[in-house]
Design a protein around this motif. Structure first.
Motif, PDB file in Angstrom:
ATOM      1  N   PRO A 119       6.700  20.126  21.653  1.00 55.51           N
ATOM      2  CA  PRO A 119       5.705  20.555  20.648  1.00 55.51           C
ATOM      3  C   PRO A 119       5.702  19.611  19.440  1.00 55.51           C
ATOM      4  CG  PRO A 119       7.168  22.378  21.281  1.00 55.51           C
ATOM      5  CD  PRO A 119       7.759  21.126  21.855  1.00 55.51           C
ATOM      6  N   ALA A 120       4.522  19.374  18.859  1.00 58.88           N
ATOM      7  CA  ALA A 120       4.413  18.443  17.727  1.00 58.88           C
ATOM      8  C   ALA A 120       5.292  18.881  16.553  1.00 58.88           C
ATOM      9  CB  ALA A 120       2.955  18.323  17.293  1.00 58.88           C
ATOM     10  N   ALA A 121       5.472  20.189  16.387  1.00 51.97           N
ATOM     11  CA  ALA A 121       6.299  20.674  15.268  1.00 51.97           C
ATOM     12  C   ALA A 121       7.762  20.264  15.442  1.00 51.97           C
ATOM     13  CB  ALA A 121       6.191  22.190  15.173  1.00 51.97           C
ATOM     14  N   GLN A 122       8.123  19.889  16.654  1.00 47.66           N
ATOM     15  CA  GLN A 122       9.510  19.496  16.912  1.00 47.66           C
ATOM     16  C   GLN A 122       9.677  17.975  16.984  1.00 47.66           C
ATOM     17  OE1 GLN A 122      10.090  23.259  19.731  1.00 47.66           O
ATOM     18  NE2 GLN A 122      11.781  21.806  19.900  1.00 47.66           N
ATOM     19  N   VAL A 123       8.700  17.249  16.431  1.00 53.25           N
ATOM     20  CA  VAL A 123       8.772  15.782  16.425  1.00 53.25           C
ATOM     21  C   VAL A 123       8.636  15.266  15.003  1.00 53.25           C
ATOM     22  CG1 VAL A 123       7.734  13.640  17.262  1.00 53.25           C
ATOM     23  CG2 VAL A 123       7.632  15.676  18.665  1.00 53.25           C
ATOM     24  N   VAL A 124       9.463  14.304  14.676  1.00 49.95           N
ATOM     25  CA  VAL A 124       9.335  13.580  13.418  1.00 49.95           C
ATOM     26  C   VAL A 124       9.036  12.134  13.779  1.00 49.95           C
ATOM     27  CG1 VAL A 124      10.759  12.560  11.615  1.00 49.95           C
ATOM     28  CG2 VAL A 124      10.829  15.010  11.988  1.00 49.95           C
ATOM     29  N   VAL A 125       8.065  11.519  13.108  1.00 46.43           N
ATOM     30  CA  VAL A 125       7.803  10.096  13.354  1.00 46.43           C
ATOM     31  C   VAL A 125       8.190   9.322  12.101  1.00 46.43           C
ATOM     32  CG1 VAL A 125       6.123   8.349  14.019  1.00 46.43           C
ATOM     33  CG2 VAL A 125       5.979  10.639  15.001  1.00 46.43           C
ATOM     34  N   ASP A 126       9.020   8.315  12.316  1.00 44.16           N
ATOM     35  CA  ASP A 126       9.612   7.589  11.193  1.00 44.16           C
ATOM     36  C   ASP A 126       9.096   6.147  11.198  1.00 44.16           C
ATOM     37  OD1 ASP A 126      11.528   7.737   9.002  1.00 44.16           O
ATOM     38  OD2 ASP A 126      12.787   6.403  10.189  1.00 44.16           O
ATOM     39  N   SER A 127       9.822   5.281  10.531  1.00 44.06           N
ATOM     40  CA  SER A 127       9.445   3.871  10.525  1.00 44.06           C
ATOM     41  C   SER A 127       9.857   3.213  11.830  1.00 44.06           C
ATOM     42  CB  SER A 127      10.022   3.193   9.290  1.00 44.06           C
ATOM     43  OG  SER A 127       9.357   3.737   8.143  1.00 44.06           O
ATOM     44  N   SER A 128      10.305   1.973  11.798  1.00 47.74           N
ATOM     45  CA  SER A 128      10.255   1.189  13.028  1.00 47.74           C
ATOM     46  C   SER A 128      11.385   1.344  14.037  1.00 47.74           C
ATOM     47  CB  SER A 128      10.138  -0.284  12.651  1.00 47.74           C
ATOM     48  OG  SER A 128      11.281  -0.674  11.940  1.00 47.74           O
ATOM     49  N   ALA A 129      12.584   1.811  13.665  1.00 51.56           N
ATOM     50  CA  ALA A 129      13.706   1.695  14.617  1.00 51.56           C
ATOM     51  C   ALA A 129      14.337   3.041  14.960  1.00 51.56           C
ATOM     52  CB  ALA A 129      14.776   0.778  14.034  1.00 51.56           C
ATOM     53  N   SER A 130      14.368   3.354  16.239  1.00 49.42           N
ATOM     54  CA  SER A 130      15.056   4.585  16.648  1.00 49.42           C
ATOM     55  C   SER A 130      16.556   4.482  16.389  1.00 49.42           C
ATOM     56  CB  SER A 130      14.778   4.896  18.118  1.00 49.42           C
ATOM     57  OG  SER A 130      15.245   3.873  18.952  1.00 49.42           O
ATOM     58  N   LEU A 131      17.073   3.258  16.413  1.00 45.22           N
ATOM     59  CA  LEU A 131      18.507   3.083  16.148  1.00 45.22           C
ATOM     60  C   LEU A 131      18.865   3.575  14.736  1.00 45.22           C
ATOM     61  CD1 LEU A 131      20.822   1.906  17.909  1.00 45.22           C
ATOM     62  CD2 LEU A 131      20.652  -0.145  16.527  1.00 45.22           C
ATOM     63  N   SER A 132      17.949   3.376  13.794  1.00 45.76           N
ATOM     64  CA  SER A 132      18.192   3.873  12.435  1.00 45.76           C
ATOM     65  C   SER A 132      18.259   5.399  12.432  1.00 45.76           C
ATOM     66  CB  SER A 132      17.072   3.454  11.480  1.00 45.76           C
ATOM     67  OG  SER A 132      16.885   2.081  11.508  1.00 45.76           O
ATOM     68  N   LEU A 133      17.389   6.033  13.229  1.00 51.59           N
ATOM     69  CA  LEU A 133      17.422   7.503  13.302  1.00 51.59           C
ATOM     70  C   LEU A 133      18.758   7.974  13.878  1.00 51.59           C
ATOM     71  CD1 LEU A 133      13.809   8.188  14.654  1.00 51.59           C
ATOM     72  CD2 LEU A 133      14.686   8.762  12.400  1.00 51.59           C
TER      73      LEU A 133
ATOM     74  N   GLY B 184       4.942   9.460   0.639  1.00 49.52           N
ATOM     75  CA  GLY B 184       4.935  10.833   1.137  1.00 49.52           C
ATOM     76  C   GLY B 184       4.999  10.950   2.641  1.00 49.52           C
ATOM     77  N   GLY B 185       5.148  12.199   3.100  1.00 55.09           N
ATOM     78  CA  GLY B 185       5.074  12.483   4.530  1.00 55.09           C
ATOM     79  C   GLY B 185       6.337  12.152   5.295  1.00 55.09           C
ATOM     80  N   THR B 186       7.460  12.735   4.875  1.00 58.19           N
ATOM     81  CA  THR B 186       8.744  12.439   5.523  1.00 58.19           C
ATOM     82  C   THR B 186       8.710  12.619   7.041  1.00 58.19           C
ATOM     83  OG1 THR B 186       9.831  13.218   3.532  1.00 58.19           O
ATOM     84  CG2 THR B 186      11.223  13.001   5.464  1.00 58.19           C
ATOM     85  N   VAL B 187       7.953  13.613   7.512  1.00 59.43           N
ATOM     86  CA  VAL B 187       7.974  13.898   8.957  1.00 59.43           C
ATOM     87  C   VAL B 187       6.962  13.059   9.744  1.00 59.43           C
ATOM     88  CG1 VAL B 187       8.868  16.241   8.758  1.00 59.43           C
ATOM     89  CG2 VAL B 187       6.391  15.854   8.611  1.00 59.43           C
ATOM     90  N   GLY B 188       6.172  12.257   9.067  1.00 61.28           N
ATOM     91  CA  GLY B 188       5.191  11.424   9.763  1.00 61.28           C
ATOM     92  C   GLY B 188       3.806  12.056   9.727  1.00 61.28           C
ATOM     93  N   LEU B 189       2.769  11.245  10.003  1.00 61.29           N
ATOM     94  CA  LEU B 189       1.388  11.740  10.004  1.00 61.29           C
ATOM     95  C   LEU B 189       1.169  12.704  11.163  1.00 61.29           C
ATOM     96  CD1 LEU B 189      -0.566   8.429   9.305  1.00 61.29           C
ATOM     97  CD2 LEU B 189      -0.204  10.354   7.717  1.00 61.29           C
ATOM     98  N   PRO B 190       0.325  13.723  10.958  1.00 62.66           N
ATOM     99  CA  PRO B 190       0.098  14.698  12.039  1.00 62.66           C
ATOM    100  C   PRO B 190      -0.337  14.030  13.349  1.00 62.66           C
ATOM    101  CG  PRO B 190      -0.895  15.467  10.000  1.00 62.66           C
ATOM    102  CD  PRO B 190      -0.375  14.083   9.723  1.00 62.66           C
ATOM    103  N   GLU B 191      -1.216  13.022  13.271  1.00 59.07           N
ATOM    104  CA  GLU B 191      -1.675  12.425  14.536  1.00 59.07           C
ATOM    105  C   GLU B 191      -0.576  11.596  15.213  1.00 59.07           C
ATOM    106  OE1 GLU B 191      -2.902  11.971  11.369  1.00 59.07           O
ATOM    107  OE2 GLU B 191      -4.616  10.598  11.553  1.00 59.07           O
ATOM    108  N   ALA B 192       0.349  11.052  14.410  1.00 60.50           N
ATOM    109  CA  ALA B 192       1.473  10.315  15.003  1.00 60.50           C
ATOM    110  C   ALA B 192       2.436  11.295  15.676  1.00 60.50           C
ATOM    111  CB  ALA B 192       2.199   9.514  13.926  1.00 60.50           C
ATOM    112  N   ARG B 193       2.638  12.443  15.040  1.00 60.49           N
ATOM    113  CA  ARG B 193       3.505  13.465  15.642  1.00 60.49           C
ATOM    114  C   ARG B 193       2.866  14.004  16.930  1.00 60.49           C
ATOM    115  NH1 ARG B 193       5.098  17.747  11.209  1.00 60.49           N
ATOM    116  NH2 ARG B 193       7.003  18.016  12.433  1.00 60.49           N
ATOM    117  N   ALA B 194       1.544  14.172  16.884  1.00 59.74           N
ATOM    118  CA  ALA B 194       0.859  14.682  18.083  1.00 59.74           C
ATOM    119  C   ALA B 194       0.975  13.679  19.229  1.00 59.74           C
ATOM    120  CB  ALA B 194      -0.609  14.955  17.763  1.00 59.74           C
ATOM    121  N   LEU B 195       0.855  12.382  18.897  1.00 58.14           N
ATOM    122  CA  LEU B 195       0.976  11.361  19.939  1.00 58.14           C
ATOM    123  C   LEU B 195       2.370  11.403  20.579  1.00 58.14           C
ATOM    124  CD1 LEU B 195       0.046   8.797  21.481  1.00 58.14           C
ATOM    125  CD2 LEU B 195       0.830   7.451  19.514  1.00 58.14           C
ATOM    126  N   PHE B 196       3.412  11.393  19.748  1.00 56.54           N
ATOM    127  CA  PHE B 196       4.768  11.399  20.310  1.00 56.54           C
ATOM    128  C   PHE B 196       5.088  12.734  20.994  1.00 56.54           C
ATOM    129  CE2 PHE B 196       5.432   7.390  18.249  1.00 56.54           C
ATOM    130  CZ  PHE B 196       6.303   6.758  19.117  1.00 56.54           C
TER     131      PHE B 196
END
Ligand code: PLP
Length: 401
Positions: free
Chosen positions: A73-87, A54-66
């Motif tokens: 704004p945290a609502a405009q951030v998605v935190v994914d797995s390990s590689a930005s190149l994949s994004l 679950g949690g396609t957009v990432g954990l709330p605290e991870a979004r807040a960190l990024f």
């Protein structure tokens, strides 16, 4: 000793160094070993069990960190797995197959991207692999040649995107000026669905005393009336562990909703355990900046060693120059026309593997065969000193042939 004799003597040292990629050195990776012990509990602040789907957009605290790190704004951030190149790859593939919000799939017409050069080989490889035509745009000291960029995007509706590494660019170390950021945000594009792929890979990777800043592209785009123009990418690859970090995407609310919809088909959620570990270790912007200062202390002497060797051995060679980056992972060694490939081949014979000449250009073709990307991070300080001398000797031999 003649240059040829010095080169032969260097070869006899039997070095075996791979400097083909900008990888963090083991002692840099050690700075984040606390990650290995960083999981006292696996529940996120909102009660999510990070061990489960679950949690396609990432954990709330991870979004807040990024959100804090990227100044969005945290609502405009998605935190994914390990590689930005994949994004980046996925944004391009979703755009090709489905179109960006409110527009037809790109793939129905020919698609072109603008590529500031020299640039990042893997950006260009994505375009080549996905059938996107690339146009070179020269890079200046403050960003790409904006007169040319504005002309091209205004005339050609097939130009749907542009690669951007706004800070300490790979490999030239260029930092975009505020004026360039504003022009990119505001320029008129013939394609209504044009996108900037804003790869903020080196946002915290300072080498100098001063932490240079680049204007906020999402704010600039919103102010210019183009709120959906930019996708911002970042990751902790060269902050904690390369390939085992976390990656983030920041964009307008419409682009985030679009990305989330499509990403939902590709996975049942990112690695939230790793997100939790990273939140616990990286904590906030001051903690990240303190960690990056420790990276700087490890990296700076290596960059200084290369620059000193180049100055000593190449300082008086006509037509040879190199960048003196204020951050990032690379030095761009510029040779007289037609000498880069030969230099890289000679360095390889002497035991030093460099990024192939031409790699910093679309299709692997440097029209002047004059750029060599130097990645000082991975070898030890003693090795890098020798390697830089070997590269300088290789270039001198190439020029004397
Ligand atoms: C400009 C740039 N973007 C992205 C990456 C890779 O980032 P990630 O590890 O998040 O995929 C690199 C790695 O060298 C890079 O130089």
């Amino acid at each position: 000793m003649s240059v040829a004799e010095q080169y032969q003597a260097f070869k006899q040292l039997g070095l075996k160094l791979d400097m083909s990629r900008g990888k963090p050195a083991p002692e840099q990776l050690d700075l984040s070993n606390v990650l290995a012990e960083a999981l006292p509990a696996w529940h996120a602040a909102d009660g999510t069990d990070a061990r489960n789907y679950g949690g396609t957009v990432g954990l709330p605290e991870a979004r807040a960190l990024f959100a804090e790190l990227l100044d969005v704004p945290a609502a405009q951030v998605v935190v994914d797995s390990s590689a930005s190149l994949s994004l980046m790859h996925d944004v391009i593939v979703y755009s090709l197959l489905n179109g960006v919000p409110g527009h037809a799939p790109w793939v129905r017409e020919p698609v072109t991207f603008l590529c500031p050069v020299p640039g990042y080989d893997r950006h260009f490889a994505i375009c080549e692999a996905r059938g996107i035509k690339m146009i070179n745009v020269p890079m200046h000291d403050d960003g790409p040649d904006m007169d040319l960029v504005e002309k091209l995007v205004a005339e050609d509706a097939s130009i749907k995107g542009m690669w951007v590494v706004p800070k300490y660019s790979n490999p030239g170390g260029v930092v975009f000026s505020d004026a360039v950021v504003r022009r990119l945000a505001a320029m008129k594009t013939a394609a209504p669905d044009f996108r900037l792929l804003w790869d903020d890979a080196y946002r915290f990777h300072h080498l100098g005393e001063h932490k240079l800043a680049v204007a906020n592209i999402l704010d600039a785009c919103a102010e210019a009336g183009n709120p959906d123009r930019a996708f911002v990418f970042a990751s902790s690859s060269k902050i904690t562990w390369a390939g085992s970090g976390v990656a983030a995407l920041a964009a307008s609310p419409a682009n985030i909703a679009w990305w989330t919809r499509h990403a939902g088909f590709r996975s049942i959620g990112p690695d939230k355990i790793n997100q939790l570990r990273h939140v616990r270790c990286l904590k906030d912007l001051p903690t990240v900046e303190a960690l990056m200062e420790r990276h700087r202390q490890l990296l700076k002497p290596k960059f200084d060693a290369v620059l000193a060797q180049f100055q000593e051995h190449l300082g008086d060679v006509p037509g040879v120059s190199w960048t003196q980056p204020q951050g990032g992972y690379f030095i761009d060694l510029v040779t007289p026309e037609g000498a880069a490939k030969r230099t890289v081949a000679l360095a390889r014979e002497a035991g030093i593997t460099l990024t192939p000449a031409g790699a910093a250009f679309p299709y692997g073709v440097d029209p002047k065969d004059s750029h060599i990307r130097i990645a000082p991070s991975f070898p030890s300080l003693a090795e890098i000193d020798q390697a830089a001398r070997g590269i300088a000797l290789s270039l001198k031999v190439a020029l004397s042939a």
